[in-house]
Design a protein around this motif. Structure first.
Motif, mmCIF file in Angstrom:
data_model
loop_
_atom_site.group_PDB
_atom_site.id
_atom_site.type_symbol
_atom_site.label_atom_id
_atom_site.label_comp_id
_atom_site.label_asym_id
_atom_site.label_seq_id
_atom_site.Cartn_x
_atom_site.Cartn_y
_atom_site.Cartn_z
ATOM 1 N N LEU A 57 0.866 -1.184 0.000
ATOM 2 C CA LEU A 57 0.000 0.000 0.000
ATOM 3 C C LEU A 57 0.898 1.227 0.000
ATOM 4 O O LEU A 57 0.532 2.288 -0.477
ATOM 5 C CB LEU A 57 -0.898 0.011 1.236
ATOM 6 N N TYR A 81 -1.436 -5.880 -7.388
ATOM 7 C CA TYR A 81 -2.830 -6.252 -7.148
ATOM 8 C C TYR A 81 -2.902 -7.710 -6.689
ATOM 9 O O TYR A 81 -3.661 -8.054 -5.781
ATOM 10 C CB TYR A 81 -3.684 -6.088 -8.423
ATOM 11 N N ARG A 84 -1.718 -8.126 -3.102
ATOM 12 C CA ARG A 84 -2.700 -7.640 -2.120
ATOM 13 C C ARG A 84 -3.886 -8.594 -1.987
ATOM 14 O O ARG A 84 -4.502 -8.665 -0.922
ATOM 15 C CB ARG A 84 -3.184 -6.245 -2.511
ATOM 16 N N GLN A 85 -4.216 -9.295 -3.058
ATOM 17 C CA GLN A 85 -5.301 -10.280 -2.958
ATOM 18 C C GLN A 85 -4.914 -11.416 -2.022
ATOM 19 O O GLN A 85 -5.763 -12.041 -1.411
ATOM 20 C CB GLN A 85 -5.602 -10.876 -4.331
ATOM 21 N N PHE A 91 -7.237 -2.949 9.213
ATOM 22 C CA PHE A 91 -6.798 -1.620 9.641
ATOM 23 C C PHE A 91 -7.363 -1.265 11.019
ATOM 24 O O PHE A 91 -8.407 -1.776 11.426
ATOM 25 C CB PHE A 91 -7.290 -0.561 8.651
ATOM 26 N N ASN A 95 -11.952 0.749 7.821
ATOM 27 C CA ASN A 95 -12.013 1.066 6.390
ATOM 28 C C ASN A 95 -13.052 0.253 5.630
ATOM 29 O O ASN A 95 -12.833 -0.180 4.494
ATOM 30 C CB ASN A 95 -10.637 0.921 5.718
ATOM 31 N N PHE A 97 -16.444 -0.043 3.451
ATOM 32 C CA PHE A 97 -17.002 0.860 2.446
ATOM 33 C C PHE A 97 -18.339 1.392 2.968
ATOM 34 O O PHE A 97 -19.280 0.623 3.167
ATOM 35 C CB PHE A 97 -17.162 0.136 1.107
ATOM 36 N N VAL A 113 -12.862 -8.200 -8.014
ATOM 37 C CA VAL A 113 -11.448 -8.580 -8.094
ATOM 38 C C VAL A 113 -11.299 -10.054 -8.467
ATOM 39 O O VAL A 113 -10.536 -10.407 -9.354
ATOM 40 C CB VAL A 113 -10.726 -8.274 -6.756
ATOM 41 N N ARG A 157 -14.263 -9.767 5.621
ATOM 42 C CA ARG A 157 -14.012 -9.308 4.248
ATOM 43 C C ARG A 157 -12.625 -9.756 3.773
ATOM 44 O O ARG A 157 -12.468 -10.218 2.643
ATOM 45 C CB ARG A 157 -14.106 -7.769 4.224
ATOM 46 N N LEU B 122 -7.711 3.029 0.744
ATOM 47 C CA LEU B 122 -6.830 2.004 1.317
ATOM 48 C C LEU B 122 -7.552 0.670 1.427
ATOM 49 O O LEU B 122 -7.007 -0.375 1.099
ATOM 50 C CB LEU B 122 -6.366 2.439 2.718
ATOM 51 N N GLY B 123 -8.818 0.737 1.890
ATOM 52 C CA GLY B 123 -9.608 -0.485 2.042
ATOM 53 C C GLY B 123 -9.736 -1.224 0.723
ATOM 54 O O GLY B 123 -9.598 -2.453 0.666
ATOM 55 N N ALA B 124 -9.970 -0.473 -0.353
ATOM 56 C CA ALA B 124 -10.129 -1.094 -1.675
ATOM 57 C C ALA B 124 -8.791 -1.622 -2.191
ATOM 58 O O ALA B 124 -8.703 -2.770 -2.652
ATOM 59 C CB ALA B 124 -10.710 -0.078 -2.650
ATOM 60 N N GLN B 125 -7.747 -0.794 -2.064
ATOM 61 C CA GLN B 125 -6.431 -1.219 -2.554
ATOM 62 C C GLN B 125 -5.971 -2.486 -1.850
ATOM 63 O O GLN B 125 -5.424 -3.393 -2.465
ATOM 64 C CB GLN B 125 -5.400 -0.120 -2.300
ATOM 65 N N ALA B 126 -6.229 -2.545 -0.539
ATOM 66 C CA ALA B 126 -5.770 -3.684 0.246
ATOM 67 C C ALA B 126 -6.451 -4.983 -0.191
ATOM 68 O O ALA B 126 -5.949 -6.066 0.079
ATOM 69 C CB ALA B 126 -6.024 -3.434 1.731
ATOM 70 N N LEU B 127 -7.597 -4.864 -0.851
ATOM 71 C CA LEU B 127 -8.286 -6.066 -1.327
ATOM 72 C C LEU B 127 -7.887 -6.426 -2.757
ATOM 73 O O LEU B 127 -8.399 -7.386 -3.330
ATOM 74 C CB LEU B 127 -9.810 -5.853 -1.270
ATOM 75 N N GLY B 128 -6.999 -5.634 -3.350
ATOM 76 C CA GLY B 128 -6.524 -5.938 -4.691
ATOM 77 C C GLY B 128 -7.270 -5.202 -5.798
ATOM 78 O O GLY B 128 -7.137 -5.548 -6.967
ATOM 79 N N PHE B 129 -8.057 -4.175 -5.442
ATOM 80 C CA PHE B 129 -8.739 -3.380 -6.467
ATOM 81 C C PHE B 129 -7.695 -2.593 -7.266
ATOM 82 O O PHE B 129 -6.745 -2.065 -6.685
ATOM 83 C CB PHE B 129 -9.682 -2.355 -5.819
#
Lengths: 257, 224
Positions: A57, A81, A84-85, A91, A95, A97, A113, A157, B122-129
């Motif tokens: 990140l 990407y 990170r998957q 966090f 965070n 959505f 994804v 999640r 950050l939340g989205a990036q951390a999931l691989g978006f």
């Protein structure tokens, strides 16, 4: 080398500076399958930056990140990407959505994804929410959940993505004391199932009972590392023991108030 | 059976205003859609674009927010022919409205995009978006909800400033009404009826916007 000896995740000599100030200075951490390592140390020591560098990140200035023995190309977006998957991140501030309910907070990454169908994604999301004890909260939005519930949705999640490793950045620090227990219970449950984890925390019970290894970070360097049975022995003079003593005193002080 | 008959004045007035109403709607709908579209593009560039792109779009917004709409319409209709570019009254009005509305809309869009917390990225990036997936699935849906009130307000302004089209000889509601008022010399009645027409248009727009807000409503969203 035996495949079980290859670390699932390896960060090698990672350095990072912000505005000319060195935050991480050649830090190396390796995690074998099922291993739990806990990062402790004073605030500003680089724990969060290290975790964010590990799943890119924040891109490290120097050093490398390897997943199952394969070095990640830090200049290739697709590699990032994919990394990170496979490396889940929890966090301090959850965070989640804000525009999606608990169920969709989980399904969106599965659908967008991982390209899983909506039906399959919802089935998986319900299963993960059940696992963290929130099977009845699927339709609630983040603003309708307590801090502890939000963090449990965040964990569900991350787990739905089937990560090989979970990074947790102070997962209980933003929670009211009475809500910490429910998140700790979920983390313990994960540990029991053999999840590989690297966790920054100030939670004594997690440090002393879950950690296979404690990593004490100070000024961007790991200055002490070892098993809790060695580092947390009262009067052993380790920095970790001193730090945990101070945390205990603070916790006791809070209780007396 | 007694048939309601209107005096020649009201007959002519309603005839003219209904004709003008059609023209007003024909001005407002494409201008509002175009304005929102320009606003989204310009607002996104102003929030995330490269510095040189941001400067260009900021200059556009400053120009159209900083000069009166009447002047903009005059330049488009009477000024451009000096450069060999002739626009019909309708085209000049729609282009003017779109550009002016887009400049204001870009402010709402930019503000909405910049108000999304870093943690959402950050939340989205951390999931691989990817960056595009983050924008599409996380940022835009939230920004729309934050911008909707401002953008809706701008559309309501647009309904009213569409009355300036008659200045470039595009005969919409106000223009048609003014012709009748001059012909019969009955300004008060004519403009009172025109006001009712606009009030109805604005009320319908407000109802539609309320409906959209209701569809997009999320409990607790934007309150923290």
């Amino acid at each position: 080398m035996n495949s079980s000896e290859i670390p699932v995740l390896q960060a090698d000599k990672v350095s990072k500076s912000f505005s000319g100030q060195r935050i991480l200075n050649g830090v190396s951490v390796g995690l074998k399958r099922g291993e739990i390592k806990v990062l402790i140390g004073p605030s500003g020591g680089g724990k969060s930056t290290l975790l964010q560098c590990i799943n890119c990140l924040v891109l490290p200035d120097e050093g490398s990140i390897s997943l199952a023995g394969v070095e990640v190309d830090l200049h290739n977006k697709k590699s990032l990407y994919q990394l990170r998957q496979q490396v889940g991140m929890i966090f301090q501030d959850f965070n989640l959505f804000d525009h999606l309910n608990a169920l969709d907070n989980i399904t969106i990454a599965l659908r967008k994804v991982k390209k899983i169908s909506r039906t399959a994604a919802e089935k998986r999301a319900r299963l993960e929410l059940e696992q963290v004890g929130l099977g009845d909260k699927t339709d609630l939005y983040p603003a309708q959940l307590s801090g502890g519930q939000k963090q449990r949705v965040a964990i569900a999640r991350a787990l739905a993505m089937d990560p090989q490793v979970l990074l947790l950045d102070e997962p209980t620090s933003a929670l009211d004391p009475e809500l910490i227990g429910e998140v700790i219970a979920v983390i313990r449950n994960l540990a029991g199932k053999g999840m590989t984890m690297l966790m920054a925390t100030h939670q004594i019970s997690l440090i002393s009972t879950l950690a296979d290894e404690i990593l004490f970070m100070e000024a961007g360097v790991i200055v002490e590392r070892g098993a809790p049975s060695l580092l947390l022995v009262p009067g052993c003079g380790s920095k970790s023991a001193g730090f945990c003593d101070r945390l205990s005193e603070l916790a006791d002080g809070e209780c007396k108030c | 059976m007694q048939v309601l008959t209107l005096s020649p004045f009201y007959h002519d007035l309603l005839d003219a205003l209904n004709r003008g109403l059609l023209m007003s709607v024909a001005l407002i709908v494409p201008s509002a859609c175009g304005g929102v579209l320009i606003g989204i593009l310009a607002g996104t560039v102003r929030a995330f674009g490269r510095p040189w792109m941001r400067s260009i779009v900021a200059a556009y917004a400053a120009l159209f927010r900083g000069t009166p709409l009447v002047v903009q319409l005059f330049v488009l209709y009477y000024g451009l022919p000096n450069l060999g570019l002739y626009l019909s009254p309708y085209s000049a009005a729609v282009i003017g409205f779109m550009l002016c509305s887009g400049a204001y809309q870009s402010e709402y869009v930019r503000g909405a995009l910049l108000s999304i917390k870093k943690g959402q990225y950050l939340g989205a990036q951390a999931l691989g978006f990817s960056a595009w997936q983050t924008l599409q699935s996380i940022i835009v849906p939230q920004a729309i909800r934050r911008a909707i009130h401002g953008c809706g307000n701008e559309i309501i302004y647009l309904i009213k400033y569409s009355s300036l089209a008659y200045i470039v000889t595009c005969m919409e509601l106000t223009g048609e009404g003014k012709t009748i008022a001059t012909e019969y010399f009955r300004f008060t009645e004519v403009f009172a009826v025109i006001a009712l027409y606009y009030l109805t248009l604005v009320s319908l727009a407000m109802l539609a916007l309320k409906k959209i807000e209701k569809i997009l409503f999320i409990p607790g969203f934007g309150r923290n």
